[in-house]
Design a protein around this motif. Structure first.
Motif, PDB file in Angstrom:
ATOM      1  N   LEU A 269      -0.406  12.522   9.783  1.00 21.60           N
ATOM      2  CA  LEU A 269      -0.684  12.929  11.262  1.00 21.60           C
ATOM      3  C   LEU A 269      -0.736  14.379  11.419  1.00 21.60           C
ATOM      4  N   GLY A 270       0.019  15.282  10.694  1.00 21.50           N
ATOM      5  CA  GLY A 270      -0.418  16.609  10.736  1.00 21.50           C
ATOM      6  C   GLY A 270      -1.819  17.066  10.531  1.00 21.50           C
ATOM      7  N   GLY A 271      -2.211  16.279   9.340  1.00 25.77           N
ATOM      8  CA  GLY A 271      -3.457  16.467   8.980  1.00 25.77           C
ATOM      9  C   GLY A 271      -4.611  16.116  10.008  1.00 25.77           C
ATOM     10  N   VAL A 272      -4.409  15.209  10.810  1.00 31.29           N
ATOM     11  CA  VAL A 272      -5.512  14.994  12.043  1.00 31.29           C
ATOM     12  C   VAL A 272      -5.306  16.120  12.770  1.00 31.29           C
ATOM     13  N   GLY A 273      -4.175  16.641  13.112  1.00 30.10           N
ATOM     14  CA  GLY A 273      -4.084  17.983  14.185  1.00 30.10           C
ATOM     15  C   GLY A 273      -5.048  19.126  13.429  1.00 30.10           C
ATOM     16  N   VAL A 274      -4.905  19.156  12.004  1.00 31.07           N
ATOM     17  CA  VAL A 274      -5.865  20.246  11.420  1.00 31.07           C
ATOM     18  C   VAL A 274      -6.950  19.968  11.292  1.00 31.07           C
ATOM     19  N   CYS A 275      -7.454  18.932  11.126  1.00 31.52           N
ATOM     20  CA  CYS A 275      -8.916  18.312  11.495  1.00 31.52           C
ATOM     21  C   CYS A 275      -9.521  18.576  12.666  1.00 31.52           C
ATOM     22  N   ALA A 276      -8.781  18.382  13.842  1.00 30.22           N
ATOM     23  CA  ALA A 276      -9.144  18.564  15.029  1.00 30.22           C
ATOM     24  C   ALA A 276      -9.201  20.031  15.312  1.00 30.22           C
ATOM     25  N   LEU A 277      -8.297  20.952  14.688  1.00 29.39           N
ATOM     26  CA  LEU A 277      -8.501  22.227  15.053  1.00 29.39           C
ATOM     27  C   LEU A 277      -9.624  22.952  14.365  1.00 29.39           C
ATOM     28  N   ALA A 278      -9.972  22.187  12.975  1.00 30.11           N
ATOM     29  CA  ALA A 278     -11.185  22.796  12.217  1.00 30.11           C
ATOM     30  C   ALA A 278     -12.345  22.573  13.048  1.00 30.11           C
ATOM     31  N   VAL A 279     -12.516  21.493  13.679  1.00 28.82           N
ATOM     32  CA  VAL A 279     -13.767  20.822  14.262  1.00 28.82           C
ATOM     33  C   VAL A 279     -13.859  21.622  15.573  1.00 28.82           C
ATOM     34  N   LEU A 280     -12.858  22.153  16.200  1.00 31.65           N
ATOM     35  CA  LEU A 280     -12.837  22.893  17.536  1.00 31.65           C
ATOM     36  C   LEU A 280     -13.577  24.302  17.137  1.00 31.65           C
ATOM     37  N   LEU A 281     -12.942  24.691  15.926  1.00 32.23           N
ATOM     38  CA  LEU A 281     -13.386  26.070  15.498  1.00 32.23           C
ATOM     39  C   LEU A 281     -14.994  26.154  15.229  1.00 32.23           C
ATOM     40  N   ILE A 282     -15.422  25.130  14.516  1.00 36.30           N
ATOM     41  CA  ILE A 282     -16.740  24.938  14.162  1.00 36.30           C
ATOM     42  C   ILE A 282     -18.109  24.654  15.269  1.00 36.30           C
ATOM     43  N   ARG A 283     -17.379  23.842  16.212  1.00 34.54           N
ATOM     44  CA  ARG A 283     -18.257  23.595  17.173  1.00 34.54           C
ATOM     45  C   ARG A 283     -18.288  24.443  18.532  1.00 34.54           C
ATOM     46  N   THR A 284     -17.159  25.209  18.805  1.00 38.99           N
ATOM     47  CA  THR A 284     -17.116  25.943  19.933  1.00 38.99           C
ATOM     48  C   THR A 284     -18.081  27.127  19.949  1.00 38.99           C
TER      49      THR A 284
END
Length: 296
Positions: A269-284
């Motif tokens: 579940l923590g990894g899900v949050g890390v993945c979401a943060l990564a996508v936010l950094l890349i796509r913003t």
């Protein structure tokens, strides 16, 4: 409005792409992977080809050749590598982690080959995303008894998808999405149908679970997943669409929880949050970043 539409298309892609793993799990409970892949593309080609004939669409030879190669790499090559790896004992989590290298490899090659710009923030995001995927699938990483050479299969699958992605962006084929998917389904049906025939696995089972899986793989995973992959690629470029692949392992686990009751560990579940943060950094987008990707 454009950003909102990009967001809708991105969510749809993640949901549809991840459904393919659920279809694979359902289908391989009833039949070998070769039969599942063969019938997935035979039916998809029949549906798409019928529509193409009805519309009397004509595809120029250049477009036909390009999509035969793109389909061979991005669909047949990628899917065979993933399915064969699991069949040879590579844990699905390990396979997912290896395939999660795709964004990093794709972007590393897109910069020199396509001239697409990648910021330092996006590079950090890709590395964070890889770590997030490792956390999501951590419980599955050690559950493997496969021979060493079997690990080359998911590597080959990942490289096939990278090659198809870069070829599409480099050549910019002009065929419509339906025509492109028809050609890609045709070459995949030919390859997987031949493989299933050669291995004596082409005959479909009577188990209705198999046909439910085929419906998921054709409608959701292929028409939805691959269709939205190419649409997102055309709208946002290699970096942003590749970043979305980091969300497919968490989305797959969500599908698995809903359908099979699979549980997720706190680490996952923590990894899900890390993945979401990564996508936010890349796509913003930053103010200095162009609204559309640049190309050579």
């Amino acid at each position: 409005m454009s950003d909102r539409m990009d967001g809708v298309l991105a969510v749809g892609f993640v949901a549809a792409w991840s459904s393919g793993f659920i279809g694979a799990e359902l289908g391989t409970r009833a039949a070998p992977a070769t039969a599942l892949l063969a019938w997935r593309f035979i039916i998809a080609f029949a549906l798409l080809g019928g529509w193409m004939l009805y519309r009397r669409n004509r595809v120029p030879p250049r477009e036909l050749g390009l999509h035969l190669i793109i389909g061979g790499l991005g669909q047949a090559g990628y899917l065979y590598g993933v399915f064969a790896a699991v069949e040879h004992g590579v844990a699905s989590g390990t396979t997912a982690l290896i395939c999660a290298l795709q964004p990093i490899v794709a972007v590393a090659l897109a910069v020199p080959l396509l001239g697409e710009s990648v910021s330092a923030r996006q590079i950090v995001g890709f590395l964070i995303g890889l770590g997030g995927v490792a956390l999501v699938v951590s419980g599955d990483l050690s559950a493997s008894s496969a021979p060493l050479l079997a690990y080359l299969l998911p590597v080959a699958a990942m490289l096939s998808l990278v090659a198809a992605t870069l070829l599409e962006r480099r050549t910019r084929p002009r065929a419509t999405l339906v025509d492109a998917l028809t050609i890609q389904a045709g070459i995949s049906a030919l390859l997987f149908g031949g493989l299933a025939t050669a291995t004596g696995t082409l005959a479909p089972p009577a188990d209705p679970t198999f046909w439910i899986a085929i419906a998921v793989l054709v409608v959701a995973a292929m028409f939805g997943g691959y269709g939205l992959y190419w649409i997102n690629l055309a709208r946002t470029g290699v970096a942003r669409v590749s970043a979305l692949l980091y969300l497919t392992p968490p989305a797959t686990m969500a599908w698995s929880w809903l359908m099979f009751g699979t549980t997720m560990t706190p680490v996952s579940l923590g990894g899900v949050g890390v993945c979401a943060l990564a996508v936010l950094l890349i796509r913003t987008k930053t103010p200095a970043e162009p609204l559309e990707p640049t190309h050579a």
